[in-house]
Scaffold this active site. Structure first.
Site, PDB file in Angstrom:
ATOM      1  N   SER A 110       0.846  -1.512  -0.148  1.00 38.00           N
ATOM      2  CA  SER A 110      -0.085  -0.188   0.116  1.00 38.00           C
ATOM      3  C   SER A 110       0.969   1.216   0.126  1.00 38.00           C
ATOM      4  O   SER A 110       1.277   1.488  -0.852  1.00 38.00           O
ATOM      5  CB  SER A 110      -0.787  -0.034   0.952  1.00 38.00           C
ATOM      6  OG  SER A 110      -2.273   1.011   0.823  1.00 38.00           O
ATOM      7  N   HIS A 139      -7.516  -6.192   0.953  1.00 37.32           N
ATOM      8  CA  HIS A 139      -6.670  -4.896   0.054  1.00 37.32           C
ATOM      9  C   HIS A 139      -5.620  -5.691   1.174  1.00 37.32           C
ATOM     10  O   HIS A 139      -4.853  -5.413   1.103  1.00 37.32           O
ATOM     11  CB  HIS A 139      -7.195  -3.999   1.347  1.00 37.32           C
ATOM     12  CG  HIS A 139      -6.194  -2.680   0.810  1.00 37.32           C
ATOM     13  ND1 HIS A 139      -5.602  -2.151  -0.410  1.00 37.32           N
ATOM     14  CD2 HIS A 139      -5.478  -2.296   1.308  1.00 37.32           C
ATOM     15  CE1 HIS A 139      -4.817  -1.103  -0.727  1.00 37.32           C
ATOM     16  NE2 HIS A 139      -4.320  -1.294   0.629  1.00 37.32           N
TER      17      HIS A 139
END
Length: 250
Positions: free
Chosen positions: A94, A228
């Protein structure tokens, strides 16, 4: 000139044999080195693992947070220089993927150090970023986004005192995320390997495929089950994939 080692920046997992290589792990926004603790000895006896420790959390809680990507990448790069005497691979998840990319550029352009590879996870390529100004909103909006993405224990967010301790680092990291990019597709000199969960709520396979534009030395994309934070349930498969690339088998 001898470069001193700044031990604040990395949790270091020494290899049991003489190390042949190093891997640096860069956590996500709001994350810390402890999230990747189980990765510390996951890449074999001859691989030393460094996990980045950002200011403003855990062992560095008393230090002010950094809230711009350029400042964070500058300091990360300088702290990393003493560890570049061995082949170095970067992995970022990320926000950490963007940090890994910026660190790779700085190592190569400023210090003539080319990483062996850049592994990027769950983050759009620098020239495809569409920053969201969540950092300009209130605390509840930030907490809601952290909950939506997952990766943080809800019990920490539910406890008012713990949440108060976490919020400065979360806000600083989301300021980085909200003010970084889009930037030019400046290429790195090493292969780029991208990973994404097939149910990520914010990033698509095409978003990750765009990392090929900054990886002319080689590119591959791996899609794994999950959101995610697919790398929690798919930890073993992801580590296996990274390990095979470290060994040059794929």
């Amino acid at each position: 000139m001898t470069v001193g080692i700044d031990t604040r920046w990395f949790r270091r997992y020494g290899a049991s044999a003489v190390p042949r290589r190093r891997v640096l792990i860069m956590p996500h926004a709001g994350g810390s080195a402890s999230f990747f603790h189980t990765w510390g000895r996951a890449f074999g006896d001859d691989t030393e693992v460094l996990i980045a420790r950002y200011p403003g959390r855990h062992d560095r809680f008393a230090e002010p947070c950094i809230d711009t990507m350029d400042a964070l990448a500058d300091e990360m790069t300088e702290a990393l220089l003493p560890f570049t005497n061995l082949p170095l691979t970067l992995f970022g998840h990320s926000m950490g993927a963007s940090l890994g990319y910026e660190t790779a550029l700085r190592l190569e352009h400023r210090h003539a150090v080319r990483p062996e590879a850049l592994h990027v996870s769950s983050r759009k390529a620098p020239h495809k970023l569409t920053p969201r100004p969540l950092h300009l909103q209130g605390d509840e909006a930030l907490i809601a986004e952290v909950r939506r993405l997952g990766g943080t224990d809800d019990t920490l967010l539910d406890d008012p005192d713990l949440r108060e301790m976490l919020l400065p680092a979360i806000r600083a990291d989301f300021t980085i995320v909200g003010t970084y990019g889009p930037r030019g597709a400046d290429p790195v000199g090493c292969p780029v390997y991208a990973y994404i969960g097939d149910q990520d709520p914010s990033i698509t396979r095409d978003d990750m495929a765009a990392w090929a534009d900054v990886g002319p030395a080689g590119f591959a994309l791996r899609v794994l089950p999950g959101g995610h934070f697919y790398l929690v349930q798919e930890r073993d498969e992801l580590i296996r994939s990274v390990s095979e690339r470290l060994a040059g088998t794929r």
